[in-house]
Design a protein around this motif. Structure first.
Motif, PDB file in Angstrom:
ATOM      1  N   GLY A 111       0.624 -18.945 -17.549  1.00 29.96           N
ATOM      2  CA  GLY A 111      -0.560 -18.444 -16.853  1.00 29.96           C
ATOM      3  C   GLY A 111      -1.753 -18.235 -17.747  1.00 29.96           C
ATOM      4  O   GLY A 111      -2.850 -17.942 -17.243  1.00 29.96           O
ATOM      5  N   GLN A 112      -1.565 -18.380 -19.070  1.00 24.44           N
ATOM      6  CA  GLN A 112      -2.676 -18.213 -19.999  1.00 24.44           C
ATOM      7  C   GLN A 112      -2.918 -19.509 -20.764  1.00 24.44           C
ATOM      8  O   GLN A 112      -1.978 -20.218 -21.126  1.00 24.44           O
ATOM      9  CB  GLN A 112      -2.379 -17.080 -20.991  1.00 24.44           C
ATOM     10  N   LYS A 113      -4.182 -19.818 -21.013  1.00 21.84           N
ATOM     11  CA  LYS A 113      -4.516 -21.028 -21.734  1.00 21.84           C
ATOM     12  C   LYS A 113      -4.014 -20.941 -23.174  1.00 21.84           C
ATOM     13  O   LYS A 113      -4.204 -19.941 -23.855  1.00 21.84           O
ATOM     14  CB  LYS A 113      -6.026 -21.235 -21.742  1.00 21.84           C
ATOM     15  N   ARG A 114      -3.353 -22.003 -23.626  1.00 16.60           N
ATOM     16  CA  ARG A 114      -2.794 -22.024 -24.980  1.00 16.60           C
ATOM     17  C   ARG A 114      -3.894 -22.328 -25.986  1.00 16.60           C
ATOM     18  O   ARG A 114      -4.610 -23.325 -25.862  1.00 16.60           O
ATOM     19  CB  ARG A 114      -1.671 -23.053 -25.074  1.00 16.60           C
ATOM     20  N   GLN A 115      -3.993 -21.492 -27.004  1.00 14.13           N
ATOM     21  CA  GLN A 115      -5.024 -21.661 -28.026  1.00 14.13           C
ATOM     22  C   GLN A 115      -4.534 -22.506 -29.199  1.00 14.13           C
ATOM     23  O   GLN A 115      -5.338 -23.004 -29.994  1.00 14.13           O
ATOM     24  CB  GLN A 115      -5.460 -20.286 -28.550  1.00 14.13           C
TER      25      GLN A 115
END
Length: 535
Positions: free
Chosen positions: A432-436
């Protein structure tokens, strides 16, 4: 590596040519005069091997007729025994032997002998022992040749199926009677495996079969082995059962220095599994004969290492002193995980090596070595494991190794601690979170030992070490569905290289180990593939 399905299918398909007559059969006895007998014992055979090693290597002078060498796969399968030829079938014994014919890839013939009352007599080849019609071969082309390529062993509990087969170089395989399913193979010896040059494959040149007593459930056979670098004599004592046991004594005589000697080598196949789906382009969820290597070290530590199908050859070496055992195992026995109703990977036997003490104690210092070779399908053996002594063999030595092999679905030894059930991997990060940045996720399941009896709030922790990079998001929690614990963590590579990263994991509570040690060799993908995964 050896293309192994030809050997495997030969051992299975040729089972249809069952022998039903004692000794050699009337036709063979009428065709050839009895061979002369001579005294035989293991000491004599070791002397023969020592003499071989003291002279220059002589390759076989027997040449296969062109028609036999050009056989197609189907033609070779049709070369079957006639039913009026057999060894021991009418003698009321618990064992019968059947022979494979030379042809196709099996071009080097064997000499075979029977031992009775301490006297050996050669088993004379006669083309009348085989059916040639369906192969389109005129049997007269074999009149002046020795035509035995190997043999298969049957046991009284089921005369239709094999319990063991010896075919090709120094390869042999066996089954446990709980499944009667072939899978991985063993070899007498490995020489210079995984070097950037062709591997040397010692081969059996002759076998001696000791006629068993009528009430005996053990078959004893002997083999002479030869190759450019080494000669050897081996004694096998085969005892079929739910888990089949083979006791092996080997005496090895090097002709020349050997850089990497592989004792008790095991050969298997791993195409892909739940931990490594890099090559998964097949409808079946998993394809492998073995899913991991298990090691019981001399210090008493239990180690589990899942297998992989690497993009490039991987060579791993695990130092030890007097190892207690190692083996290539098929732990996953759930048919649904394979969905294969043809070759049944869930039934494939595991194979465990138990070293026996010798005149100087155990096997001493050395390493269990594992070779993983890239493969594009399931027809290649791409996994090799063996014991490599620390001291390199030298000409003039006598090297003695004794060990026991266990073939079957149940191994004789297991850790009292929790064992690894499954290893799964995938892209890291937080759902659910953009991978950095790029990372790789591991989920390792453990069950057994004390794990199912711990209090649900027990402070179980995952202890992880890594040779490079860093671990993130490390957790361990109880899973009711398999009554064990799941360890979760990500690995973040330290740089853009594809240098493999060694991982090591176990669970503990209050400083006390709860599980065996899980180890893994993970190779980060290329920078291009990492960027693609992030998008």
């Amino acid at each position: 590596m050896l293309r192994r399905r030809a050997i495997l299918k030969s051992a299975v398909v040729l089972a249809a040519g069952q022998w039903v007559h004692a000794e050699f059969g009337a036709a063979a006895r009428a065709a050839a005069a009895p061979a002369p007998s001579q005294p035989f014992d293991y000491a004599w055979l070791k002397g023969q091997a020592r003499k071989l090693a003291g002279n220059a290597y002589q390759a076989t002078q027997d040449t296969l007729p062109p028609a036999m060498a050009k056989l197609t796969y189907d033609q070779y399968q049709s070369l079957r025994f006639r039913t009026d030829h057999a060894l021991w079938a009418g003698a009321g014994l618990a064992f019968r032997l059947q022979f494979f014919h030379v042809g196709r890839g099996f071009t080097e013939p064997l000499r075979l002998y029977e031992i009775l009352d301490g006297q050996s007599r050669e088993i004379l080849y006669d083309p009348a022992m085989f059916e040639f019609d369906k192969a389109g071969i005129d049997p007269r082309v074999m009149r002046d040749h020795v035509g035995f390529a190997g043999f298969r062993v049957q046991f009284v509990t089921d005369w239709k199926d094999d319990v063991a087969a010896y075919l090709g170089a120094s390869y042999f395989r066996a089954v446990g009677e709980d499944t009667r399913q072939y899978g991985l193979s063993a070899r007498a010896l490995a020489v210079d495996t995984a070097f950037p040059r062709p591997e040397e494959f010692p081969r059996f040149t002759a076998f001696w079969f000791e006629r068993p007593a009528k009430d005996s459930g053990t078959l004893t056979l002997y083999a002479l082995m030869d190759s450019p670098s080494i000669a050897g004599a081996l004694r096998f004592q085969i005892s079929p059962g739910g888990t089949q046991i083979m006791d092996i004594d080997s005496a090895l005589y090097p002709r020349k220095p050997i850089e990497r000697l592989g004792v008790a080598p095991l050969t298997s196949m791993f195409f892909y599994g739940e931990n490594d789906r890099r090559g998964a382009n097949d409808w079946r969820p998993e394809i492998h004969d073995s899913d991991g290597i298990s090691m019981w070290t001399g210090a008493g530590e239990w180690i589990w290492r899942p297998l992989t199908n690497p993009a490039q050859l991987h060579f791993s070496s695990y130092l030890d002193d007097n190892p207690r055992g190692f083996g290539l195992l098929q732990r996953d026995r759930d048919w649904d995980h394979y969905q294969d109703d043809g070759v049944y990977y869930d039934r494939r036997p595991s194979l465990w090596v138990e070293p026996k003490p010798g005149p100087n104690g155990g096997w001493g210092k050395g390493s269990v070595q594992l070779v993983e070779i890239p493969t594009v399908d399931e027809t290649f053996d791409n996994i090799v494991a063996f014991w490599n002594p620390l001291d390199k063999p030298k000409p003039g030595q006598e090297l003695l190794f004794s060990y026991r092999l266990y073939w079957g679905t149940h191994m004789p030894y297991a850790s009292a601690l929790g064992q690894t059930l499954a290893t799964r991997t995938g892209i890291g990060g937080t759902v659910g979170q953009k991978r950095q940045y790029y990372s790789w996720h591991f989920a390792v399941d453990f069950a057994g030992g004390e794990l199912g009896a711990l209090a649900k709030d027990a402070p179980v922790e995952a202890v992880i070490t890594t040779s490079r990079g860093q671990t993130e998001h490390v957790t361990a929690h109880y899973v009711e569905e398999f009554h064990g614990y799941r360890a979760l963590f990500d690995v973040r590579p330290p740089d853009d290289s594809i240098e493999p990263i060694d991982l090591r994991l176990y669970l503990r509570v209050n400083g006390r180990p709860l599980t065996e040690t899980w180890i893994y060799l993970w190779t980060p993908p290329s920078l291009k593939d990492r960027k693609a995964a992030l998008t």
